[in-house]
Structures are given as structure tokens and as C-alpha cells.
Design a protein around this motif. Structure first.
Motif, PDB file in Angstrom:
ATOM      1  N   ASP A 115      18.709 -16.795  56.361  1.00  0.00           N
ATOM      2  CA  ASP A 115      19.565 -16.499  55.209  1.00  0.00           C
ATOM      3  C   ASP A 115      18.842 -16.794  53.889  1.00  0.00           C
ATOM      4  O   ASP A 115      19.406 -16.587  52.819  1.00  0.00           O
ATOM      5  CB  ASP A 115      20.893 -17.264  55.278  1.00  0.00           C
ATOM      6  N   PHE A 116      17.597 -17.301  53.971  1.00  0.00           N
ATOM      7  CA  PHE A 116      16.696 -17.517  52.828  1.00  0.00           C
ATOM      8  C   PHE A 116      17.199 -18.565  51.841  1.00  0.00           C
ATOM      9  O   PHE A 116      16.621 -18.701  50.769  1.00  0.00           O
ATOM     10  CB  PHE A 116      16.414 -16.190  52.107  1.00  0.00           C
ATOM     11  N   GLU A 117      18.241 -19.321  52.191  1.00  0.00           N
ATOM     12  CA  GLU A 117      18.729 -20.354  51.275  1.00  0.00           C
ATOM     13  C   GLU A 117      17.768 -21.533  51.190  1.00  0.00           C
ATOM     14  O   GLU A 117      17.697 -22.214  50.164  1.00  0.00           O
ATOM     15  CB  GLU A 117      20.120 -20.831  51.701  1.00  0.00           C
ATOM     16  N   SER A 118      17.014 -21.794  52.250  1.00  0.00           N
ATOM     17  CA  SER A 118      16.085 -22.936  52.265  1.00  0.00           C
ATOM     18  C   SER A 118      14.638 -22.504  52.408  1.00  0.00           C
ATOM     19  O   SER A 118      13.770 -23.320  52.716  1.00  0.00           O
ATOM     20  CB  SER A 118      16.448 -23.894  53.417  1.00  0.00           C
ATOM     21  N   GLY A 154      22.509 -18.183  44.971  1.00  0.00           N
ATOM     22  CA  GLY A 154      22.047 -17.872  46.323  1.00  0.00           C
ATOM     23  C   GLY A 154      20.702 -17.170  46.304  1.00  0.00           C
ATOM     24  O   GLY A 154      20.327 -16.519  45.340  1.00  0.00           O
ATOM     25  N   ARG A 155      19.972 -17.291  47.414  1.00  0.00           N
ATOM     26  CA  ARG A 155      18.615 -16.754  47.473  1.00  0.00           C
ATOM     27  C   ARG A 155      18.505 -15.576  48.435  1.00  0.00           C
ATOM     28  O   ARG A 155      19.280 -15.447  49.384  1.00  0.00           O
ATOM     29  CB  ARG A 155      17.633 -17.852  47.882  1.00  0.00           C
ATOM     30  N   PHE A 156      17.508 -14.753  48.190  1.00  0.00           N
ATOM     31  CA  PHE A 156      17.210 -13.577  49.009  1.00  0.00           C
ATOM     32  C   PHE A 156      15.750 -13.227  48.792  1.00  0.00           C
ATOM     33  O   PHE A 156      15.071 -13.788  47.915  1.00  0.00           O
ATOM     34  CB  PHE A 156      18.117 -12.399  48.608  1.00  0.00           C
ATOM     35  N   LEU A 157      15.242 -12.275  49.572  1.00  0.00           N
ATOM     36  CA  LEU A 157      13.883 -11.768  49.354  1.00  0.00           C
ATOM     37  C   LEU A 157      13.964 -10.538  48.475  1.00  0.00           C
ATOM     38  O   LEU A 157      14.830  -9.669  48.664  1.00  0.00           O
ATOM     39  CB  LEU A 157      13.203 -11.424  50.681  1.00  0.00           C
TER      40      LEU A 157
END
Length: 322
Positions: A115-118, A154-157
Motif C-alpha cells: 500500500d506504499f504507506e511505509s 497518503g502515499r503512492f508510486l
């Protein structure tokens, strides 16, 4: 650290880590390199109370030509060692290498999922001359929010080319995945700026030059869209995601690989249609009289559904008669 041998018979080289504390769940991460000779083998075991347990992870050579990353979830009620076992086959000139070993509390993400959060989990950028994926937050030349948390934090690519006059290509690849269940469902959420953003493609890779196209898209209607497809294979594979961007951005988030077939839906069947979230898609109302087709949010009160179908919220839009 590497394994070499000039022995005249098959040998197994074993390497123990220092003692690690007991843990309900711990994620072991490392990088490895296996030669192209398919007879090479690297395996991971746990050693508890001087006894080496069953194989937790293993990989054979011949699948890749470079360094690969892997994560393995381990648990032990007592202190333990992680054991690396490398097989050297007589008559072969092979070298097995490992590097950058680390551990952290908690379970690893399921293979291929993130989920790219970490961070990027086990998804690794493939070096390109003019493009790369970056870990980003909402508003950074990309969508205003991620998909996981639906917030700007929130994070993403993200792959973007906001100031370039030519397109760029960014590629990111998963670890090698061996399904425990031969059928699993791959899901991926993606966001594309506009019709000029570029092209998003997803491939399944079973060797250095053996790739099959799973998904291709030029648009997500400026919102988070979902791709899902069943994966049925008993062989190890990698997932490769490629974005070719020109004057916009492409973002990806919430990649998942879960046991079982995907549920059949319209996108899986290849339908092209309209969600009515960003317009009417050139649909024309030719009604005669006062009863007309309208587009809006939850405007029918108690006479219709409280949410739309696309987003499943009262903010989603749909067509209704009035």
C-alpha cells in the motif's frame, strides 16, 4: 557474502545469523544473486535450540540476471538464527551471493502486495535513462489524495513528466513470487491525469526475456480506477509495471495478490463505458416531455439508492430520471 567451491562433489554451504530475539512475527529482508545456471539453489531456514527447521523460502537460479530482493516472515518463541543454505553442484562454476540483510518487527507484506504507506515493500525500480517511479504524497505533481487513506498524506508510486517535451518510461518490478494457491487475484489501483498522460501497462514475467501483457490503459477518467485479473500459474513469476508519461502523471497504489479467483466485473470483461463521475461521456438525452435523465449526487431523496455504484458513497454521481 558469497559461496564459491572447487569441490568434486555436490556440497551445501550453511550460514547462520547471530542470535535473534524471540518474536511473534518478524520480517526478514535480504538481497540475493543467483547465477543463470538452474542447478543453483538458495534456501532459508530457522535454527532453534540447535535444530534446523524446514524450508521457509527457496529460489533456484536461471530466473534472473541481477540482484533480487526477498522478504520472509518468521516467528519463534525462543531466540533463533536465520540459516542461509546454498547448494553447489559438482561440475558447475557457480557463485551464490547475499547482501543487505535486515529484520524488523511485524509480518512482511504478502508477496507482490503493497500500500506504499511505509515504503515500496519489495517493489524495485528498474533504472531507466529518463524515467522512474517515486514514492509521493497527494499534490506532488500527482493526484490530490492516495487511494489507501483517501487523504493528501497518503502515499503512492508516481511517474510524471510535467516539464518534458518528450515521453519518459518508468518501470518497477516485484520480487519473485511463488503462489501457494495456484490461483490468485491481482488488484491494482491507478490514477492518470488526463487522456494525454501516457500509457500504463502491467506484465507478468517468468524469465529475463519472457513477459506477457496483462493490462493496458490510456485513461482513468482523472480518478482512482481499479484493475483486477486472476493469475493462474504454478511457476515463479514477477510483476512488472511500466508507465510511459508525456505531459501528465500516472500513479499506482494498493497492489494486492490474494488467494482465489477475482470477482467478475465489467472492467475484467473489457467493457468500455461511463461512470458519470466526470461528465456524461457524450450520452444524449432524447426524452420527450417533462421526464428527463439527469446527472447528480443522491438527489432523488428516499425514492432512490443513497449511494452511487462507482464510489459507493453519497458523493458519487449517477444518471437518474426526474
Amino acid at each position: 557474502m558469497m559461496v564459491t567451491s572447487n569441490s568434486t562433489q555436490d556440497e551445501i554451504a550453511e550460514l547462520f545469523t547471530p542470535d535473534l530475539p524471540s518474536a511473534k512475527e518478524m520480517c526478514v529482508r535480504f538481497w540475493y544473486w543467483l547465477p543463470t545456471d538452474s542447478s543453483s539453489n538458495l534456501a532459508i531456514h530457522l535454527r532453534q535450540s540447535a535444530e534446523v527447521g524446514d524450508v521457509l523460502w527457496q529460489q533456484t537460479g536461471g530466473l534472473s540476471t541481477g540482484w533480487e530482493v526477498a522478504e520472509v516472515t518468521v516467528s519463534s518463541p525462543t531466540k533463533f538464527n536465520v540459516v542461509f543454505k546454498a547448494v553447489h553442484v559438482h561440475g558447475t562454476n557457480t557463485t551464490v551471493k547475499i547482501d543487505d540483510f535486515s529484520v524488523r518487527d511485524g509480518a512482511c507484506s504478502p508477496p507482490g502486495s503493497c500500500d506504499f504507506e511505509s515504503g515500496q515493500c519489495t517493489w524495485v525500480n528498474i533504472l531507466q535513462e529518463d524515467g522512474h517511479w517515486v514514492l509521493a504524497r497527494g499534490g506532488f505533481h500527482g493526484p490530490p489524495t492516495d487511494h489507501t487513506t483517501q487523504t493528501s498524506e497518503g502515499r503512492f508510486l508516481l511517474s510524471s513528466s510535467p516539464n518534458q517535451s518528450h515521453s519518459s518510461v518508468a518501470q518497477v518490478v516485484s520480487e519473485w513470487i511463488q503462489l501457494k494457491d495456484t490461483t490468485s487475484c491481482l488488484t491494482l489501483w491507478y490514477h492518470m491525469d488526463n487522456s494525454d498522460s501516457g500509457t500504463l501497462q502491467v506484465f507478468i514475467r517468468s524469465g529475463p526475456s519472457d513477459e506477457d501483457l496483462m493490462f493496458h490503459s490510456n485513461s482513468s477518467e482523472s480518478r482512482w480506477g481499479k484493475f483486477s485479473q486472476s493469475v493462474e500459474t504454478s511457476k515463479p513469476f514477477q510483476l512488472l509495471i511500466e508507465a510511459e508519461t508525456s505531459r501528465g502523471f500516472i500513479a499506482i497504489d494498493d497492489i494486492g495478490l490474494t488467494p482465489g479467483l477475482c470477482q467478475v466485473n465489467e472492467t475484467d470483461l473489457g467493457f468500455a463505458g461511463c461512470s458519470f463521475e466526470n461528465g456524461t461521456c457524450n450520452w444524449e438525452d432524447i426524452s420527450v416531455g417533462q421526464c428527463r435523465w439527469m446527472r447528480g449526487r443522491n438527489v432523488t431523496g428516499n425514492t432512490g439508492p443513497p449511494v452511487d455504484h462507482t464510489l459507493g458513497t453519497n458523493l458519487g454521481k449517477a444518471k437518474y430520471t426526474h
